[in-house]
Design an enzyme around this catalytic site. Structure first.
Site, PDB file in Angstrom:
ATOM      1  NE  ARG A  21      -1.265   2.537   2.836  1.00  0.00           N
ATOM      2  CZ  ARG A  21      -0.763   3.676   3.317  1.00  0.00           C
ATOM      3  NH1 ARG A  21      -0.650   4.747   2.541  1.00  0.00           N
ATOM      4  NH2 ARG A  21      -0.343   3.739   4.558  1.00  0.00           N
ATOM      5  CG  ASP A  22       3.193   4.196   3.161  1.00  0.00           C
ATOM      6  OD1 ASP A  22       3.166   5.131   2.347  1.00  0.00           O
ATOM      7  OD2 ASP A  22       3.402   4.362   4.372  1.00  0.00           O
ATOM      8  CG  HIS A 214       3.620   4.205   9.378  1.00  0.00           C
ATOM      9  ND1 HIS A 214       2.960   3.321   8.549  1.00  0.00           N
ATOM     10  CD2 HIS A 214       4.095   5.178   8.564  1.00  0.00           C
ATOM     11  CE1 HIS A 214       3.029   3.754   7.296  1.00  0.00           C
ATOM     12  NE2 HIS A 214       3.722   4.873   7.276  1.00  0.00           N
ATOM     13  CG  HIS A 216       7.804   7.156   5.806  1.00  0.00           C
ATOM     14  ND1 HIS A 216       7.651   6.864   4.475  1.00  0.00           N
ATOM     15  CD2 HIS A 216       6.610   6.904   6.385  1.00  0.00           C
ATOM     16  CE1 HIS A 216       6.408   6.471   4.249  1.00  0.00           C
ATOM     17  NE2 HIS A 216       5.740   6.488   5.394  1.00  0.00           N
ATOM     18  CB  CYS A 247       4.092  11.071   1.687  1.00  0.00           C
ATOM     19  SG  CYS A 247       2.619  12.119   1.827  1.00  0.00           S
ATOM     20  CG  ASN A 256       6.643   2.770   4.983  1.00  0.00           C
ATOM     21  OD1 ASN A 256       6.280   2.822   3.818  1.00  0.00           O
ATOM     22  ND2 ASN A 256       5.917   3.195   5.980  1.00  0.00           N
TER      23      ASN A 256
HETATM   24  N1  COA Z   1     -13.207   4.661  -3.834  1.00  0.00           N
HETATM   25  C1  COA Z   1     -13.486   4.855  -5.142  1.00  0.00           C
HETATM   26  N2  COA Z   1     -13.770   6.044  -5.656  1.00  0.00           N
HETATM   27  C2  COA Z   1     -13.815   7.079  -4.818  1.00  0.00           C
HETATM   28  C3  COA Z   1     -13.520   6.949  -3.452  1.00  0.00           C
HETATM   29  C4  COA Z   1     -13.210   5.677  -2.977  1.00  0.00           C
HETATM   30  N3  COA Z   1     -12.912   5.469  -1.706  1.00  0.00           N
HETATM   31  N4  COA Z   1     -13.615   8.155  -2.887  1.00  0.00           N
HETATM   32  C5  COA Z   1     -13.943   9.031  -3.846  1.00  0.00           C
HETATM   33  N5  COA Z   1     -14.054   8.375  -5.029  1.00  0.00           N
HETATM   34  C6  COA Z   1     -14.342   8.942  -6.319  1.00  0.00           C
HETATM   35  C7  COA Z   1     -15.698   9.581  -6.356  1.00  0.00           C
HETATM   36  O1  COA Z   1     -16.673   8.625  -6.708  1.00  0.00           O
HETATM   37  C8  COA Z   1     -15.512  10.618  -7.428  1.00  0.00           C
HETATM   38  O2  COA Z   1     -15.526  10.016  -8.691  1.00  0.00           O
HETATM   39  P1  COA Z   1     -16.245  10.724  -9.936  1.00  0.00           P
HETATM   40  O3  COA Z   1     -15.453  11.962 -10.165  1.00  0.00           O
HETATM   41  O4  COA Z   1     -16.080   9.716 -11.032  1.00  0.00           O
HETATM   42  O5  COA Z   1     -17.633  10.966  -9.487  1.00  0.00           O
HETATM   43  C9  COA Z   1     -14.083  11.093  -7.206  1.00  0.00           C
HETATM   44  O6  COA Z   1     -13.439  10.005  -6.569  1.00  0.00           O
HETATM   45  C10 COA Z   1     -13.990  12.321  -6.341  1.00  0.00           C
HETATM   46  O7  COA Z   1     -14.726  12.119  -5.157  1.00  0.00           O
HETATM   47  P2  COA Z   1     -14.857  13.168  -3.984  1.00  0.00           P
HETATM   48  O8  COA Z   1     -15.818  12.635  -2.989  1.00  0.00           O
HETATM   49  O9  COA Z   1     -15.108  14.533  -4.547  1.00  0.00           O
HETATM   50  O10 COA Z   1     -13.463  13.071  -3.291  1.00  0.00           O
HETATM   51  P3  COA Z   1     -12.200  14.010  -3.437  1.00  0.00           P
HETATM   52  O11 COA Z   1     -11.860  14.299  -4.838  1.00  0.00           O
HETATM   53  O12 COA Z   1     -12.341  15.117  -2.476  1.00  0.00           O
HETATM   54  O13 COA Z   1     -11.110  12.971  -2.911  1.00  0.00           O
HETATM   55  C11 COA Z   1     -10.283  11.317  -1.400  1.00  0.00           C
HETATM   56  C12 COA Z   1     -11.046  12.607  -1.579  1.00  0.00           C
HETATM   57  C13 COA Z   1      -9.550  11.364  -0.075  1.00  0.00           C
HETATM   58  C14 COA Z   1     -11.265  10.183  -1.426  1.00  0.00           C
HETATM   59  C15 COA Z   1      -9.298  11.100  -2.565  1.00  0.00           C
HETATM   60  O14 COA Z   1      -8.497  12.253  -2.731  1.00  0.00           O
HETATM   61  C16 COA Z   1      -8.401   9.942  -2.314  1.00  0.00           C
HETATM   62  O15 COA Z   1      -8.817   8.791  -2.380  1.00  0.00           O
HETATM   63  N6  COA Z   1      -7.120  10.217  -2.056  1.00  0.00           N
HETATM   64  C17 COA Z   1      -6.138   9.228  -1.727  1.00  0.00           C
HETATM   65  C18 COA Z   1      -5.373   9.710  -0.537  1.00  0.00           C
HETATM   66  C19 COA Z   1      -4.271   8.755  -0.232  1.00  0.00           C
HETATM   67  O16 COA Z   1      -4.383   7.569  -0.341  1.00  0.00           O
HETATM   68  N7  COA Z   1      -3.133   9.345   0.156  1.00  0.00           N
HETATM   69  C20 COA Z   1      -1.968   8.596   0.462  1.00  0.00           C
HETATM   70  C21 COA Z   1      -2.077   7.837   1.763  1.00  0.00           C
HETATM   71  S1  COA Z   1      -2.201   8.835   3.196  1.00  0.00           S
HETATM   72 ZN    ZN Z   2       3.620   6.085   5.517  1.00  0.00          ZN
END
Ligand code: COA
Ligand code: ZN
Length: 327
Positions: A21-22, A214, A216, A247, A256
Site C-alpha cells: 500500500r504505502d 510507522h 519512514h 508520500c 518506510n
Molecule cells: N473509492 C473509489 N472512488 C472514490 C472513493 C473511494 N474510496 N472516494 C472518492 N471516489 C471517487 C468519487 O466517486 C468521485 O468520482 P467521480 O469523479 O467519477 O464521481 C471522485 O473520486 C472524487 O470524489 P470526492 O468525494 O469529490 O473526493 P475528493 O476528490 O475530495 O477525494 C479522497 C477525496 C480522499 C477520497 C481522494 O483524494 C483519495 O482517495 N485520495 C487518496 C489519498 C491517499 O491515499 N493518500 C496517500 C495515503 S495517506
Molecule cells: Zn507512511
C-alpha cells in the site's frame, strides 16, 4: 535505560507489511494484479503478522491501487495473518467490506495543513467522515485502526504537539471505539527521544489498545526510532518490503523503514519477529523487476551479516607471500 533493550530475550515483535500500500501507491509503473497477489502471498508465507494489502481510495487519486478489490479477494489467506486496507471514506469502507477485508485502516493527519493537502478536508471534517466509516466497520464486525499521519512533525507546519496527537488518539479510541492506533512519522521527522516519550504516553493512557509505530526512513533514523519505541513499550511496527514508498504530498519523502532490514536487526538483538528472513529477502528481490527500478534495501544489496563472500581468487598466493615475509 535498561541494558536489556539490546537483548530481546525472545520478546515477540509484530511486523506489519505496508509495502503493497504505502510502497506501491507512489510507483509510476503499474504492478500487474497477479503480481500484487503473488507478492502478498509471499509476504504471508514469510510470516508478517499483518499486511496492508491495498487502499480503497479514489482510482483517480491513486491509479496504482485501482485493483484493490481483486487483490483483496484473490489472495490466499493464511490463518492468523490480518489483512488490512487503507480506507479514506464511506465509499472506500463499502468497497473494503465487500472485498472481505479483515480490518479497516482509517487515515487522517494530526496536522491540519497536511490533512488539507493530502485529504482535501479539515481534520474536523475527516473525523466526522471517519466516524461514519468506523460505524460501518463495527456493524460489519470488522476491526478499526486509525493511522494518524505526521504525529512526529509536519513538513509544512513543523512540530506537532504531543497533546494534539493524544487528543486525536483519544477521540478515536474513546469516542469511536477504535481497536488500534498507528502513530505515523509520515515524512521522517521523528527522533528516538521523542518517539519514546509519545510511545510511553500512549501506552500509559491506553494499555489495552493495539499501538503501531510507522516510521519512514527519510533522514536515516528509522531503525533508531524502532529501538527507541521498543524501549518505551511498543511491540508493533509497520515496514515496507525493500524500503519502497513515500508520500505524494511530502517533497523528498522516502520509503518506510525496510522490512528485511528491521527483521534482520531485531533478530540479531534477540527479538522474535516470527518472520522467515530468507523468504522475506527472496520476496524483496522480486521488487526491482516489478516496479522497474532499484530499491533502498541494504540487505538486498549487501546480504545478511553472515552471508560470507569468497576469498579472492589468488588468496593462496597472497597467503604464501605473507607467510614468506613473516619467516
Ligand atoms: N473509492 C473509489 N472512488 C472514490 C472513493 C473511494 N474510496 N472516494 C472518492 N471516489 C471517487 C468519487 O466517486 C468521485 O468520482 P467521480 O469523479 O467519477 O464521481 C471522485 O473520486 C472524487 O470524489 P470526492 O468525494 O469529490 O473526493 P475528493 O476528490 O475530495 O477525494 C479522497 C477525496 C480522499 C477520497 C481522494 O483524494 C483519495 O482517495 N485520495 C487518496 C489519498 C491517499 O491515499 N493518500 C496517500 C495515503 S495517506
Ligand atoms: Zn507512511
Amino acid at each position: 535505560m535498561s541494558t536489556s533493550i539490546w537483548n530481546g530475550q525472545g520478546q515477540r515483535i509484530y511486523m506489519q507489511e505496508v509495502g503493497t500500500r504505502d510502497g506501491l501507491q507512489v510507483e509510476q509503473q503499474f504492478v500487474p494484479t497477479a503480481d500484487k497477489i503473488a507478492l502478498v502471498n509471499a509476504l504471508s508465507e514469510a510470516g508478517m503478522a499483518k499486511i496492508e494489502v491495498s487502499a480503497f481510495v479514489s482510482p483517480q487519486a491513486i491509479p496504482a491501487l485501482r485493483d484493490a478489490e481483486i487483490v483483496m479477494r484473490e489472495i490466499t489467506r493464511k490463518p492468523g495473518v490480518v489483512y488490512t486496507a487503507l480506507v479514506p471514506n464511506v465509499r472506500g469502507a463499502e468497497r473494503a467490506i465487500d472485498a472481505k477485508t479483515d480490518e479497516l485502516n482509517l487515515v487522517m493527519s494530526a496536522s491540519e495543513t497536511h490533512n488539507l493537502a493530502n485529504l482535501r478536508m479539515t481534520r474536523a471534517q475527516s473525523f466526522a467522515g471517519l466516524a461514519q466509516v468506523a460505524a460501518l466497520a463495527k456493524a460489519a464486525g470488522l476491526k478499526v485502526n486509525i493511522s494518524l499521519s505526521c504525529c512526529f512533525g509536519c513538513p509544512m507546519e513543523g512540530d506537532v504537539p504531543e497533546t494534539t496527537v493524544l487528543a486525536w488518539a483519544q477521540r478515536f479510541v474513546e469516542d469511536l471505539g477504535a481497536d488500534g492506533v498507528t502513530l505515523c512519522d509520515t515524512t521522517g521527522m521523528a527522533y528516538p527521544g521523542q518517539v519514546a516519550a509519545l510511545t510511553q504516553a500512549f501506552r500509559t493512557r491506553w494499555p489495552g489498545t493495539e499501538l503501531t509505530l510507522h516510521f519512514h526512513n527519510t533522514r536515516g533514523m528509522g531503525l533508531a526510532n524502532v529501538i527507541g519505541a521498543i524501549d518505551a513499550g511498543a511491540d508493533r511496527f509497520d515496514a515496507s518490503l525493500g524500503g519502497i514508498g513515500g508520500c505524494p504530498y511530502a517533497p523528498g519523502a522516502t520509503g518506510n523503514v525496510c522490512s528485511e532490514e528491521i527483521v534482520h536487526a531485531l533478530a540479531l538483538m534477540g527479538y522474535d519477529t516470527g518472520v522467515d528472513l530468507p523468504r522475506l529477502i527472496a520476496a524483496a528481490q522480486t521488487l526491482p523487476g516489478l516496479i522497474g527500478h532499484d530499491i533502498p534495501s541494504q540487505i538486498v544489496k549487501a546480504g545478511r551479516r553472515l552471508d560470507l563472500h569468497h576469498v579472492p581468487a589468488d588468496f593462496d598466493a597472497i597467503r604464501e607471500r605473507a607467510l614468506a615475509r613473516a619467516s
